[in-house]
Design a protein around this motif. Sequence first.
Motif, PDB file in Angstrom:
ATOM      1  N   PRO B  35      48.589 -27.317  77.956  1.00 34.86           N
ATOM      2  CA  PRO B  35      48.615 -26.460  79.156  1.00 34.86           C
ATOM      3  C   PRO B  35      49.588 -26.975  80.221  1.00 34.86           C
ATOM      4  CG  PRO B  35      46.647 -27.812  79.146  1.00 34.86           C
ATOM      5  CD  PRO B  35      47.364 -28.109  77.870  1.00 34.86           C
ATOM      6  N   PHE B  36      50.863 -26.945  79.912  1.00 34.49           N
ATOM      7  CA  PHE B  36      51.896 -27.435  80.838  1.00 34.49           C
ATOM      8  C   PHE B  36      52.049 -26.488  82.019  1.00 34.49           C
ATOM      9  CE2 PHE B  36      53.850 -25.359  77.112  1.00 34.49           C
ATOM     10  CZ  PHE B  36      54.306 -24.211  77.705  1.00 34.49           C
ATOM     11  N   ALA B  37      52.551 -27.031  83.121  1.00 27.03           N
ATOM     12  CA  ALA B  37      52.834 -26.184  84.276  1.00 27.03           C
ATOM     13  C   ALA B  37      54.264 -25.675  84.163  1.00 27.03           C
ATOM     14  CB  ALA B  37      52.662 -26.985  85.554  1.00 27.03           C
ATOM     15  N   LEU B  38      54.469 -24.430  84.624  1.00 25.46           N
ATOM     16  CA  LEU B  38      55.813 -23.844  84.606  1.00 25.46           C
ATOM     17  C   LEU B  38      56.373 -23.824  86.016  1.00 25.46           C
ATOM     18  CD1 LEU B  38      55.287 -20.746  82.288  1.00 25.46           C
ATOM     19  CD2 LEU B  38      56.733 -22.713  81.790  1.00 25.46           C
ATOM     20  N   LEU B  75      43.606 -37.087  77.936  1.00 25.99           N
ATOM     21  CA  LEU B  75      44.939 -37.549  77.555  1.00 25.99           C
ATOM     22  C   LEU B  75      45.017 -38.046  76.115  1.00 25.99           C
ATOM     23  CD1 LEU B  75      46.215 -39.154  80.839  1.00 25.99           C
ATOM     24  CD2 LEU B  75      46.611 -36.890  79.894  1.00 25.99           C
ATOM     25  N   GLU B  76      43.909 -38.527  75.613  1.00 25.57           N
ATOM     26  CA  GLU B  76      43.904 -38.926  74.200  1.00 25.57           C
ATOM     27  C   GLU B  76      44.115 -37.696  73.321  1.00 25.57           C
ATOM     28  OE1 GLU B  76      40.892 -41.941  72.135  1.00 25.57           O
ATOM     29  OE2 GLU B  76      41.802 -42.428  74.081  1.00 25.57           O
ATOM     30  N   GLU B  77      43.448 -36.632  73.742  1.00 30.50           N
ATOM     31  CA  GLU B  77      43.566 -35.370  73.021  1.00 30.50           C
ATOM     32  C   GLU B  77      45.013 -34.864  73.091  1.00 30.50           C
ATOM     33  OE1 GLU B  77      41.461 -31.139  73.652  1.00 30.50           O
ATOM     34  OE2 GLU B  77      40.266 -32.874  74.255  1.00 30.50           O
ATOM     35  N   LEU B  78      45.608 -34.973  74.254  1.00 29.28           N
ATOM     36  CA  LEU B  78      46.992 -34.539  74.427  1.00 29.28           C
ATOM     37  C   LEU B  78      47.904 -35.285  73.450  1.00 29.28           C
ATOM     38  CD1 LEU B  78      48.928 -33.681  77.538  1.00 29.28           C
ATOM     39  CD2 LEU B  78      49.796 -35.627  76.288  1.00 29.28           C
ATOM     40  N   ARG B  84      50.441 -34.251  66.234  1.00 27.43           N
ATOM     41  CA  ARG B  84      50.245 -33.392  65.072  1.00 27.43           C
ATOM     42  C   ARG B  84      51.465 -32.508  64.834  1.00 27.43           C
ATOM     43  NH1 ARG B  84      45.025 -32.337  66.109  1.00 27.43           N
ATOM     44  NH2 ARG B  84      45.597 -30.625  67.478  1.00 27.43           N
ATOM     45  N   VAL B  85      52.170 -32.123  65.887  1.00 23.76           N
ATOM     46  CA  VAL B  85      53.270 -31.163  65.712  1.00 23.76           C
ATOM     47  C   VAL B  85      54.666 -31.792  65.834  1.00 23.76           C
ATOM     48  CG1 VAL B  85      51.864 -29.252  66.572  1.00 23.76           C
ATOM     49  CG2 VAL B  85      53.353 -30.490  68.157  1.00 23.76           C
ATOM     50  N   LEU B  86      54.728 -33.036  66.276  1.00 28.05           N
ATOM     51  CA  LEU B  86      56.053 -33.647  66.438  1.00 28.05           C
ATOM     52  C   LEU B  86      56.675 -33.952  65.078  1.00 28.05           C
ATOM     53  CD1 LEU B  86      55.559 -36.100  69.434  1.00 28.05           C
ATOM     54  CD2 LEU B  86      57.284 -34.293  69.272  1.00 28.05           C
ATOM     55  N   PRO B  87      57.996 -33.870  64.995  1.00 33.04           N
ATOM     56  CA  PRO B  87      58.638 -34.189  63.712  1.00 33.04           C
ATOM     57  C   PRO B  87      58.505 -35.678  63.389  1.00 33.04           C
ATOM     58  CG  PRO B  87      60.296 -33.773  65.387  1.00 33.04           C
ATOM     59  CD  PRO B  87      58.970 -33.451  66.001  1.00 33.04           C
ATOM     60  N   ILE B  93      52.844 -42.629  72.049  1.00 38.13           N
ATOM     61  CA  ILE B  93      52.036 -43.844  71.909  1.00 38.13           C
ATOM     62  C   ILE B  93      50.805 -43.768  72.820  1.00 38.13           C
ATOM     63  CG2 ILE B  93      52.059 -46.377  72.066  1.00 38.13           C
ATOM     64  CD1 ILE B  93      55.245 -46.016  71.846  1.00 38.13           C
ATOM     65  N   GLN B  94      51.022 -43.473  74.082  1.00 45.52           N
ATOM     66  CA  GLN B  94      49.907 -43.337  75.020  1.00 45.52           C
ATOM     67  C   GLN B  94      50.369 -42.558  76.256  1.00 45.52           C
ATOM     68  OE1 GLN B  94      48.849 -47.092  76.925  1.00 45.52           O
ATOM     69  NE2 GLN B  94      50.694 -48.048  76.113  1.00 45.52           N
ATOM     70  N   ALA B  95      49.392 -42.140  77.041  1.00 43.26           N
ATOM     71  CA  ALA B  95      49.711 -41.405  78.272  1.00 43.26           C
ATOM     72  C   ALA B  95      48.702 -41.781  79.339  1.00 43.26           C
ATOM     73  CB  ALA B  95      49.669 -39.904  78.002  1.00 43.26           C
TER      74      ALA B  95
END
Lengths: 615, 224
Positions: B35-38, B75-78, B84-87, B93-95
């Motif tokens: 859910p990024f901000a635009l 943030l762990e979920e993020l 899961r979707v990154l190439p 690593i962490q956030a």
Amino acid sequence: MKDRLFRDILPRVSKPIRYTGNELNIIKKDWDSSRVKMVFAFPDVYEVGMSHIGGRILYGVINETTDHLLERSFAPWPDMEKLMREEGIPLYALESYRPLTDFEVVGFSLQYELSVTNILNMLDLAGIPIFSRERTDDDPLILAGGPVAFNPEPFSDFFDLFMIGDGEEALPELLDEVERVRDLPRQEKLLRLARVEGIYVPSLYEVSYNSDGTLAAMEPLYPEVPRRVRKAIVADLDKAFYPDNPILPYMTVVHDRAVLEVMRGCQRGCRFCHAGMVYRPVREKSVATLQRQARAQLENTGYEEVSLASLSTLDYTGVNQLVKGLVAEHGSKGVGVALPSLRVDAFSIDLANEVQKVRKTTLTLAPEAGTQRLRDVINKNVTQEQLYDAVEAAFKSGWLAVKLYFMIGLPTETEEDLDGILQLLEEVKGIGNRYARRPVEIRASMACFVPKAHTPFQWQPQDSIEKLQEKISYMTRYRRRGIKLSFHDSRVSYLEGIIARGDRRLGQMIYQAWKNGAVFDGWSEYFRFEHWQKAMEESGLDPQFYVSRVRSFDELLPWDFVDSGVTKDYLRKENEKAMEGVPTLDCRREDCTGCGVCPSFEVEIDLRGGDESAH
Amino acid sequence: MRIRAEYRIGPELRFLSNLETMHMMERALRRARIPFALSEGFNPHIRLSMGTVLPVGLWGEKEYFDLELDGKMDLEELCQDLNRVLPEGAHIIQARELAVTTPSLMKAVNCAAYGFILQMMQQDIATICQNILKADELLIPSRGKKKGVDKDLRKGIYKIDTQLTEAGVCLMFWVGTGEPLNIRYDELTDLLQQQGVPTQAIVDVFREGNYIRINGGLYSPLER
């Protein structure tokens, strides 16, 4: 190979990401268990080739729906080519890093006449003999497809076979047959493949000429070889394969967005337009299908924009419903909708505003000619008022830049028509000043008209370089703030003209041009006319024969054997109507114009948009 | 919610430019439905800022970006969703959440660590290190904006360290980035060559991390 590339080669070239592969959604099929191994070779750089929808479709259809395998290869930029030659690295495919010689079929996409020099260069880089006649049973079959293949003759020395028409159903069929005939000697193999719908094998025909240089006859060498080659056609585009999982390039490619093909074909009947004649009839997809395809592509790529592609998107009968639906569904996530070149008459303020809600793009319109008279000649059925209305609506809704496409050198063109272009630009600029918030920018791009095979203008002479230059200098006297004119290189158009209506005798000239150093001829920084001039001299070719000559209606044309569905009679009638300035209306709204494609291919115009039409 | 993420760009993605890495992240954010901000306006874009610019050709162990979210998210979920979707080759690593007042990466990061994998005798490398640290001045033709002008690297080299790895000896430089003195990795390559390291002995170059250097102490951008 991969290690060597990453360690020793790629750090030394510009834009190395072109050559690494491994993008998201790449399909790496198991080599040994795949039946026929083919590579799709695009004769331009990665960022151009990866923007091509046809390639995306074929990549998906072969890899996802068959047991064959299709990998990709692109023309290396000259710095990479030099390094590859120095280091002895053959042209390779991006999926497996295998050299092209490991594949059974190498299929080139012929989108543009002058890309042929890149094809020769790629064959050479791959270590594959340039000439078809020099290839043996151990070499791959070299195939070409795409719009330019509708006149395959100028390229017949270099290809073993051509695929003419729509590829998504024809290519799987061809590869099945390639597997079946795998163990036959090359000649017999080609004989069998020539019977596949849409396939043309040039070596199976004998060509003779009259004393004046025109074609006398083109005869199949064997009775089972078809006299005429019918294009392959997808009857139901709505059900045809379309990739939900396109490769997402790391590199910013030319068209870096999700693309929907809303329909194929266009029946506006512009008389100069090759695509409008050879991709008949119009076949639309349903709005529901397109919405599903958009959703899938956006989910699988994360693209921030979706573009609606076709020859004339505003003519798609469901365009209103589709655009509104897409904006409603994806707009809040910052996903924009892009409409490429718009038809001037079908443009609606409503639709423009739908698109603009999220992301604003430059408005692109193509009036093609500057006066009503000439627009009637070319059958571009757009009036001045329609154009001005469209532009006014656009400026009122906030657009600040308009790009307009024109052609110079059209049949019957006079100075008045050139003045007409300038007046039209002036008027558009004036409308902009009246209605826009800030000074507007008008850009006009002037292409030089090149008569194409399979069009009503296929008999027309093309303007010489000198004449085009005169017209260009006539127009560039004119300067005005906020209006930019740009012109295509008339020498490039001249070469395109030779090849577009050329015959088999061009092979030697093309080969010589490549030998002389011609490569990336579509890129102005690499285009060198001298290479071609020298090649013409060396091969004793008279370019005027192909470019400036008026062909008679009785002449046997080198591409007559290709059956696009549109009859030669129809083209001739259209040519005569052009000279009288009589328009022909779109057969979707008026009566059948008798072009011939529906009865001969047992297909029909397929409109899916229902009542929510743009009209 | 404002967050800062630490990520890795593996060797297979070393040829991506900064813009391409940014596009890769933006598209991953969309695919993962984060859910990024635009931003506002006609051209809404994801409020993402790639604070550290990894040079083309280098891979990076610890790179960072800041992102603004529309609301709260675990943030762990993020990290999991994005991974899961990154190439292949890209990995979060962490956030951690950022205070509104935390300065941007661009402003805060002022040090980077570059690792050079060398296939050379350890002894020779030790000598080179000593020579570099001993020198009062290390003049190298600048590779940056002032091309051709000699630039003294010495004051920008904070620390040198060597480690034995499988691929060879890893020689690590902690150097200044941004203001006042920006040391580029290719200037370090030039320096090594000047000190007698043959080109073919450098088998790999990577960026180990980006740091905030305060009073001689090095802190991760996640700490400050």
